[in-house]
Write an enzyme that holds these catalytic residues in place. Structure first.
Site, PDB file in Angstrom:
ATOM      1  N   GLU A   1       0.732  -1.136   0.065  1.00  0.00           N
ATOM      2  CA  GLU A   1       0.149   0.074   0.463  1.00  0.00           C
ATOM      3  C   GLU A   1       0.484   1.361  -0.095  1.00  0.00           C
ATOM      4  OE1 GLU A   1      -3.070  -0.127  -1.025  1.00  0.00           O
ATOM      5  OE2 GLU A   1      -3.437  -2.025   0.301  1.00  0.00           O
TER       6      GLU A   1
ATOM      7  N   ASN B   1       1.391   4.122  -3.251  1.00  0.00           N
ATOM      8  CA  ASN B   1       1.325   5.038  -3.273  1.00  0.00           C
ATOM      9  C   ASN B   1       1.930   6.150  -3.397  1.00  0.00           C
ATOM     10  OD1 ASN B   1      -1.335   5.200  -1.776  1.00  0.00           O
ATOM     11  ND2 ASN B   1      -0.680   5.920   0.221  1.00  0.00           N
TER      12      ASN B   1
ATOM     13  N   ARG C   1      -9.465   3.934  -7.977  1.00  0.00           N
ATOM     14  CA  ARG C   1      -8.442   3.725  -6.500  1.00  0.00           C
ATOM     15  C   ARG C   1      -9.680   3.876  -5.540  1.00  0.00           C
ATOM     16  NH1 ARG C   1      -4.591   2.168  -8.454  1.00  0.00           N
ATOM     17  NH2 ARG C   1      -4.611   0.274  -6.429  1.00  0.00           N
TER      18      ARG C   1
HETATM   19  N1  ATP Z   1       3.283   9.010  -0.597  1.00  0.00           N
HETATM   20  C1  ATP Z   1       1.861  10.190  -0.751  1.00  0.00           C
HETATM   21  N2  ATP Z   1       2.203  10.773  -1.697  1.00  0.00           N
HETATM   22  C2  ATP Z   1       1.097  12.051  -2.533  1.00  0.00           C
HETATM   23  N3  ATP Z   1      -0.091  12.014  -2.147  1.00  0.00           N
HETATM   24  C3  ATP Z   1      -0.509  10.327  -1.368  1.00  0.00           C
HETATM   25  C4  ATP Z   1       0.514   9.379  -0.615  1.00  0.00           C
HETATM   26  N4  ATP Z   1      -0.163   8.522  -0.249  1.00  0.00           N
HETATM   27  C5  ATP Z   1      -1.375   8.922  -0.167  1.00  0.00           C
HETATM   28  N5  ATP Z   1      -2.166   9.887  -1.092  1.00  0.00           N
HETATM   29  C6  ATP Z   1      -2.705  10.668  -0.999  1.00  0.00           C
HETATM   30  O1  ATP Z   1      -3.715   9.974  -0.571  1.00  0.00           O
HETATM   31  C7  ATP Z   1      -4.969   9.760  -0.881  1.00  0.00           C
HETATM   32  C8  ATP Z   1      -6.055   8.429   0.430  1.00  0.00           C
HETATM   33  O2  ATP Z   1      -4.519   7.063   0.222  1.00  0.00           O
HETATM   34  P1  ATP Z   1      -4.716   6.293   0.257  1.00  0.00           P
HETATM   35  O3  ATP Z   1      -4.592   5.007   0.050  1.00  0.00           O
HETATM   36  O4  ATP Z   1      -5.890   5.936   1.398  1.00  0.00           O
HETATM   37  O5  ATP Z   1      -6.012   5.824  -1.818  1.00  0.00           O
HETATM   38  P2  ATP Z   1      -5.406   5.834  -2.577  1.00  0.00           P
HETATM   39  O6  ATP Z   1      -4.601   5.536  -3.136  1.00  0.00           O
HETATM   40  O7  ATP Z   1      -6.374   6.809  -2.903  1.00  0.00           O
HETATM   41  O8  ATP Z   1      -6.531   4.293  -3.286  1.00  0.00           O
HETATM   42  P3  ATP Z   1      -5.993   2.852  -3.054  1.00  0.00           P
HETATM   43  O9  ATP Z   1      -5.124   2.868  -2.090  1.00  0.00           O
HETATM   44  O10 ATP Z   1      -7.504   2.156  -2.118  1.00  0.00           O
HETATM   45  O11 ATP Z   1      -5.827   2.814  -3.773  1.00  0.00           O
HETATM   46  C9  ATP Z   1      -4.725   9.520  -1.632  1.00  0.00           C
HETATM   47  O12 ATP Z   1      -5.571  10.000  -2.706  1.00  0.00           O
HETATM   48  C10 ATP Z   1      -3.685  10.509  -1.809  1.00  0.00           C
HETATM   49  O13 ATP Z   1      -4.189  10.967  -2.354  1.00  0.00           O
HETATM   50 MG    MG Z   2      -3.340   4.069  -1.590  1.00  0.00          MG
END
Ligand code: ATP
Ligand code: MG
Lengths: 151, 112
Positions: free
Chosen positions: A49, A53, A107
């Site tokens: 995860e 990200n 996502r």
């Molecule tokens: N390393 C990162 N850099 C920039 N933004 C991030 C990062 N990690 C998370 N985010 C932001 O936080 C939000 C939520 O992250 P999360 O992993 O919970 O969900 P997601 O990645 O959008 O979906 P999923 O993980 O379910 O595929 C993301 O949509 C993004 O906007």
């Molecule tokens: Mg994610």
């Protein structure tokens, strides 16, 4: 903080083929603690995860570097830091809310929820255009005693 | 990573294989969506028996198919989820969107 027993650092490009490499690397390193299958799978999922990200959000429009630092502490606590120097997160609390995503489409917005529930502790620090650091830790059950001590 | 797709009557079954992460999800999604577009089924069965790893990208895959089928009346059945995969699905509350069978049971009965 408890005594550090072992650590590894990994630096890799934000290529999606590295998602599997990163989680397998973390799992093989932690194998020295004789984790249960469930603990191993929890950690693999959480690493996947965090790294995903970095690839899909932090370095959305570019190829960047992802840093993973994994440490094992006395007593069987594993701490994993996943760091990027990508776009950063404006509102961390909001980003961590289940189902919140800035990407939509395919996502789910559940990555942080998965990290939170599969690890004991999750801390996120981030600043827009500076990057993000995700720190997660989990205490393993150490069925066979403090194995890493001997190594 | 691969998908084998089977179409019997009103049912499209996708036998998913390998590690379902962001890297692999796109190819699976494209194959499943192509089958949905071609057959417009009443039931989509996603068979997870041969999935060895899944993170939230798998949740996204199921949610995305749910959205795609919304309004068509089609249902989604998920089958063959091993404990770690079931655990990820539970966080997502996927059982609200799809019927989930725990363990290696197949859905041949429904699929007939
Ligand atoms: N390393 C990162 N850099 C920039 N933004 C991030 C990062 N990690 C998370 N985010 C932001 O936080 C939000 C939520 O992250 P999360 O992993 O919970 O969900 P997601 O990645 O959008 O979906 P999923 O993980 O379910 O595929 C993301 O949509 C993004 O906007
Ligand atoms: Mg994610």
């Amino acid at each position: 903080m408890k005594k550090l027993l072992n650590e590894f650092k990994l630096r890799m490009l934000s290529r999606s083929s590295n998602e599997s490499f990163a989680r397998v690397a973390a799992a093989s390193f932690i194998a020295q603690l004789d984790p249960t299958i469930e603990e191993l799978s929890d950690i693999k999922t959480a690493v996947s995860e965090a790294v995903t990200n970095c690839i899909v959000h932090a370095y959305k429009e570019e190829l960047g570097t992802i840093y993973i630092w994994t440490r094992i502490f006395e007593g069987g606590t594993v701490e994993i830091k996943v760091r990027d120097y990508g776009c950063g997160i404006e509102n961390i609390a909001k980003a961590m809310e289940p189902l919140y995503t800035t990407l939509g489409g395919e996502r789910a917005g559940l990555g942080f929820a998965v990290m939170q529930s599969f690890m004991d502790k999750l801390t996120v620090t981030s600043a827009p255009s500076k990057g993000t650091c995700v720190t997660m830790s989990k205490k393993l059950s150490l069925r066979m005693g403090d194995n890493a001590k001997q190594g | 990573m691969s998908v084998r797709i089977e179409n019997k009557g009103d049912v499209v079954t996708a036998y998913l294989e390998g590690e379902l992460d962001h890297h692999n999800a796109k190819a699976i999604r494209e194959d499943v969506d192509a089958a949905l577009d071609r057959h417009s089924p009443g039931l989509l069965v996603l068979d997870f028996r041969e999935i060895t790893f899944m993170d939230s990208s798998g949740i996204g895959l199921v949610m995305g198919r749910y959205k795609k089928l919304q309004g068509t009346g089609a249902q989604i059945h998920i089958t063959g989820t091993s404990p770690p995969i079931y655990k990820v699905m539970q966080i997502a509350g996927l059982s609200k969107l799809a019927n989930i069978d725990k363990g290696g049971k197949t859905l041949e009965k429904t699929a007939e």
